[in-house]
Design a protein around this motif. Sequence first.
Motif, PDB file in Angstrom:
ATOM      1  N   SER A  16     -24.299 -44.921  27.214  1.00 35.39           N
ATOM      2  CA  SER A  16     -23.777 -46.308  27.783  1.00 35.39           C
ATOM      3  C   SER A  16     -24.405 -47.481  26.689  1.00 35.39           C
ATOM      4  CB  SER A  16     -24.062 -46.686  29.209  1.00 35.39           C
ATOM      5  OG  SER A  16     -23.656 -45.700  29.869  1.00 35.39           O
ATOM      6  N   LYS A  18     -18.731 -37.368  29.198  1.00 36.84           N
ATOM      7  CA  LYS A  18     -19.624 -37.176  30.459  1.00 36.84           C
ATOM      8  C   LYS A  18     -21.115 -37.862  30.354  1.00 36.84           C
ATOM      9  CE  LYS A  18     -21.074 -33.050  31.113  1.00 36.84           C
ATOM     10  NZ  LYS A  18     -21.063 -31.363  30.971  1.00 36.84           N
ATOM     11  N   ASP A  53     -21.203 -40.725  28.494  1.00 38.19           N
ATOM     12  CA  ASP A  53     -20.868 -41.930  27.779  1.00 38.19           C
ATOM     13  C   ASP A  53     -21.694 -42.310  26.554  1.00 38.19           C
ATOM     14  OD1 ASP A  53     -19.361 -44.234  28.097  1.00 38.19           O
ATOM     15  OD2 ASP A  53     -20.906 -45.487  28.741  1.00 38.19           O
ATOM     16  N   ILE A  56      -8.278 -40.546  22.274  1.00 35.71           N
ATOM     17  CA  ILE A  56      -9.025 -40.574  23.414  1.00 35.71           C
ATOM     18  C   ILE A  56     -10.583 -40.774  23.180  1.00 35.71           C
ATOM     19  CG2 ILE A  56      -7.425 -39.137  24.865  1.00 35.71           C
ATOM     20  CD1 ILE A  56      -9.038 -36.391  24.033  1.00 35.71           C
ATOM     21  N   ARG A 102     -11.837 -41.442  35.460  1.00 32.99           N
ATOM     22  CA  ARG A 102     -12.492 -40.994  33.990  1.00 32.99           C
ATOM     23  C   ARG A 102     -12.709 -39.553  34.281  1.00 32.99           C
ATOM     24  NH1 ARG A 102     -15.985 -43.608  30.277  1.00 32.99           N
ATOM     25  NH2 ARG A 102     -17.487 -42.082  29.383  1.00 32.99           N
ATOM     26  N   GLN A 142     -11.061 -46.968  27.392  1.00 34.98           N
ATOM     27  CA  GLN A 142     -11.022 -46.479  26.140  1.00 34.98           C
ATOM     28  C   GLN A 142     -10.468 -44.989  25.806  1.00 34.98           C
ATOM     29  OE1 GLN A 142     -14.951 -47.191  24.255  1.00 34.98           O
ATOM     30  NE2 GLN A 142     -14.235 -49.069  23.201  1.00 34.98           N
ATOM     31  N   ILE A 143     -10.365 -44.424  26.851  1.00 39.35           N
ATOM     32  CA  ILE A 143     -10.128 -43.010  26.819  1.00 39.35           C
ATOM     33  C   ILE A 143      -9.035 -42.429  27.090  1.00 39.35           C
ATOM     34  CG2 ILE A 143     -12.625 -42.700  26.365  1.00 39.35           C
ATOM     35  CD1 ILE A 143     -12.726 -41.523  29.181  1.00 39.35           C
ATOM     36  N   GLU A 176     -27.777 -54.516  31.335  1.00 38.88           N
ATOM     37  CA  GLU A 176     -27.490 -53.465  30.614  1.00 38.88           C
ATOM     38  C   GLU A 176     -28.197 -52.138  30.879  1.00 38.88           C
ATOM     39  OE1 GLU A 176     -27.021 -53.918  26.106  1.00 38.88           O
ATOM     40  OE2 GLU A 176     -26.415 -55.780  26.175  1.00 38.88           O
ATOM     41  N   VAL A 177     -27.293 -51.173  31.245  1.00 36.65           N
ATOM     42  CA  VAL A 177     -28.096 -50.072  31.940  1.00 36.65           C
ATOM     43  C   VAL A 177     -28.798 -49.299  30.810  1.00 36.65           C
ATOM     44  CG1 VAL A 177     -25.961 -48.623  31.359  1.00 36.65           C
ATOM     45  CG2 VAL A 177     -27.606 -48.099  33.256  1.00 36.65           C
ATOM     46  N   ILE A 178     -29.893 -48.680  31.514  1.00 36.69           N
ATOM     47  CA  ILE A 178     -30.590 -47.709  30.848  1.00 36.69           C
ATOM     48  C   ILE A 178     -30.984 -46.494  31.883  1.00 36.69           C
ATOM     49  CG2 ILE A 178     -32.963 -46.991  29.824  1.00 36.69           C
ATOM     50  CD1 ILE A 178     -33.219 -49.662  28.622  1.00 36.69           C
ATOM     51  N   TYR A 179     -30.671 -45.212  31.285  1.00 38.62           N
ATOM     52  CA  TYR A 179     -30.918 -44.134  32.174  1.00 38.62           C
ATOM     53  C   TYR A 179     -32.094 -43.462  31.855  1.00 38.62           C
ATOM     54  CZ  TYR A 179     -25.973 -44.704  33.393  1.00 38.62           C
ATOM     55  OH  TYR A 179     -24.538 -45.147  33.482  1.00 38.62           O
ATOM     56  N   HIS A 234     -23.449 -36.809  34.658  1.00 41.15           N
ATOM     57  CA  HIS A 234     -22.235 -37.440  34.527  1.00 41.15           C
ATOM     58  C   HIS A 234     -22.709 -38.742  34.530  1.00 41.15           C
ATOM     59  CE1 HIS A 234     -19.532 -33.944  35.153  1.00 41.15           C
ATOM     60  NE2 HIS A 234     -20.781 -33.341  35.579  1.00 41.15           N
ATOM     61  N   LEU A 235     -22.384 -39.594  33.182  1.00 40.14           N
ATOM     62  CA  LEU A 235     -22.512 -40.939  33.496  1.00 40.14           C
ATOM     63  C   LEU A 235     -21.399 -41.550  33.079  1.00 40.14           C
ATOM     64  CD1 LEU A 235     -25.564 -40.907  31.054  1.00 40.14           C
ATOM     65  CD2 LEU A 235     -25.858 -40.480  33.518  1.00 40.14           C
ATOM     66  N   TYR A 236     -21.063 -42.828  34.047  1.00 42.17           N
ATOM     67  CA  TYR A 236     -19.446 -43.260  34.167  1.00 42.17           C
ATOM     68  C   TYR A 236     -19.293 -44.024  33.374  1.00 42.17           C
ATOM     69  CZ  TYR A 236     -20.170 -40.802  38.980  1.00 42.17           C
ATOM     70  OH  TYR A 236     -20.314 -40.031  39.953  1.00 42.17           O
ATOM     71  N   GLY A 237     -19.980 -44.410  32.329  1.00 42.88           N
ATOM     72  CA  GLY A 237     -19.679 -45.406  31.259  1.00 42.88           C
ATOM     73  C   GLY A 237     -19.507 -46.836  31.775  1.00 42.88           C
ATOM     74  N   LYS A 238     -20.302 -47.174  32.759  1.00 49.43           N
ATOM     75  CA  LYS A 238     -20.555 -48.618  33.109  1.00 49.43           C
ATOM     76  C   LYS A 238     -21.573 -49.180  32.427  1.00 49.43           C
ATOM     77  CE  LYS A 238     -18.530 -47.238  37.833  1.00 49.43           C
ATOM     78  NZ  LYS A 238     -18.938 -47.338  39.083  1.00 49.43           N
ATOM     79  N   LYS A 239     -21.366 -50.331  31.644  1.00 46.31           N
ATOM     80  CA  LYS A 239     -22.349 -51.016  30.934  1.00 46.31           C
ATOM     81  C   LYS A 239     -23.496 -51.503  31.522  1.00 46.31           C
ATOM     82  CE  LYS A 239     -19.937 -49.113  27.429  1.00 46.31           C
ATOM     83  NZ  LYS A 239     -20.072 -47.596  27.466  1.00 46.31           N
TER      84      LYS A 239
END
Lengths: 385, 385
Positions: free
Chosen positions: A6, A29, A31, A48, B21, B47-48, B325-328, B343-348
């Motif tokens: 992300s 998966k 991001d 995609i 998603r 985007q996908i 802004e996300v950091i995992y 699984h990361l959902y693509g949320k910024k």
Amino acid sequence: MQNYFSSHFKLGVLGGGQLGRMLLSETQKLDIHTVILDKSADAPCAQICNEFYQGDLLDFDTVYNFGKKVDLLTIEIENVNIDALDKLESEGLTIYPKPSNLRIIQNKAQQKKFYKEKQIPTADFNHYAFVDELKHSYENGLVTFPFVWKSARFGYDGNGVKVVKNYNDLEALPEGECIAEKMIPFKNELAVIVARNPKGDLVTYPVVEMEFHPEANQVEYVICPARIDETVAEKARKVALKVADAFDFVGLLAVEMFQTQDDEILVNEVAPRTHNSGHYSIEASYTSQFEQHLRSILDFPLGNTDSKLAGIMVNLVGAEGYTGEVIYENIQEIMNIDGVTPHLYGKKITKPFRKMGHVTIVNQNIDKAREVAQKVKETVKVISK
Amino acid sequence: MQNYFSSHFKLGVLGGGQLGRMLLSETQKLDIHTVILDKSADAPCAQICNEFYQGDLLDFDTVYNFGKKVDLLTIEIENVNIDALDKLESEGLTIYPKPSNLRIIQNKAQQKKFYKEKQIPTADFNHYAFVDELKHSYENGLVTFPFVWKSARFGYDGNGVKVVKNYNDLEALPEGECIAEKMIPFKNELAVIVARNPKGDLVTYPVVEMEFHPEANQVEYVICPARIDETVAEKARKVALKVADAFDFVGLLAVEMFQTQDDEILVNEVAPRTHNSGHYSIEASYTSQFEQHLRSILDFPLGNTDSKLAGIMVNLVGAEGYTGEVIYENIQEIMNIDGVTPHLYGKKITKPFRKMGHVTIVNQNIDKAREVAQKVKETVKVISK
């Protein structure tokens, strides 16, 4: 540490076919923003991925300019402009697999020479710059029928490979650099996928067994695990590791091998990427080959390559006699069988023997899986309107 | 027969969040052209998917006009404009789940009344058009503390649900239609996902057990299979089937239930779609809930709901004190453990308790999986820069 998830990090992929498409399900998966270059606007990845560019993978400027847009570059097809990759690498871009590896692998003659140099077991061969040289060689008694002709460049899925049985076959060969390889009477065709990350961690997937379509020379069934003796499997894994080491490889390396009549292992060829022989891993393995590819090029810890269940993959190729807008006949019938998962690659046009998709069959019992695979093969048909 | 694959068929989805998603990874596998509507241009699906439209899911014209672009319509969130769906359905569009089901489920008071009518076991409750009515009810001794207040409309993930322990809590409730439900001292919160296709085939997934975060009222662990007696599991599946039958449901229905101290099963609420409690199925089941959703709405044969392995899901929610802004943090560390898939959902942008992703843990042994899940929970942190 680089933040891939992300984030503003951009992963570039040369090629947007089905391998790229299955990779996208992993980048989605995690991001990871993925940018793809392919010659066709209709490529399976086009709609995609996060960003798509249309362009020729063999054109220096196209590949170079594409490389400038991304933070790390990988491939899903090995036939790309290596000069551009060399320049990008020299300018500091990280590219996995390494361009120097791709240069060797791209040319089957170079690949075979590499095996000889590195004492990796492979079938004997001769190398020719032109088919005329090969003809002279035959006329001088240096090669004898039958032998296997392989085009040095840009063969795939059996294109660029022919068994030459007589002079007519020899006459019919296309021009260009090639090798003539000794015919190996083999018991089995096997493959092992090796993954290696930049810090040098290395894992192998189980040995798989491949059954080929007799005419199209395309894989019909990939069976995991291979139904072979553990000693042979162990030997195959060792050879695969030796190949990966010899290349000092980073990424996924699919090593195709012959098991000879006397249980020797000879390397046939390698693919420096995710591979048809690893598709079963999406449903059957703890870590799919596509996730593993990402792990390896991003220098993550490598994932468990064990299987949850036995897995068999059936390729779905275009039926003979049909060219045009694709119809997948009887997909619903096979979806009625337990453990069956179709993957359709998003190609709108079918033609004979074109790879249009695959089906994975998983089961606790490999013999049961093999029965189901046969059923699937007999049931689905890829035709056109 | 309708040809869905690599065809001109268009599947419309209302909502483009993480459920959409994960659905896309299945529509991509089958090459089903997917068109998505979401209010946010940054939605995880934007985007996908094949086509994306930005618009308000609660606006009649937006939903109606979107419905006109597609051949079959489904949802990934139930808070959508039902009047528009009714009109589309009356004009011949196939919509699953059915708008009439969504209308009942969308309103928690209607949902509870439905259970009473259909003799489906659920906690006793009273229904109020305004919070003032509830206060009167309290003042007249008709409800007693503690009770569970639920907003009738648009609650999710514990928003719109409060345990009311005293008059201060009562005073603090927001305005609007609501119910007051009897507090159920329960042993376990369970869930069962039911899939049903238009021809009436019906399957249930195994019963899962949910552990909630004590403050945020969001699921922390989903454990499959639930560690409960088989007789209780059987009872839970029967109740779930009864709910699906009562709705004459088509699609995926997630039925959340309480196991009471005396092993009765009471329905808490349902979600008419893929659900957090089924995410484990991507890695652990023969058929993921997302593939099953497609199978059900397209009237395909339903897939095997058995598990390959035990599965546990850990939600990744934004840590308290972080917005931006996300950091995992430490994703690579958990990827070093066997059987762990993030699984990361693509949320910024993260914010406290926002659902940002999940991690699935699979293992032959459920106790081992539970240990790993704890480790995962303690290791990963969703923070911001």
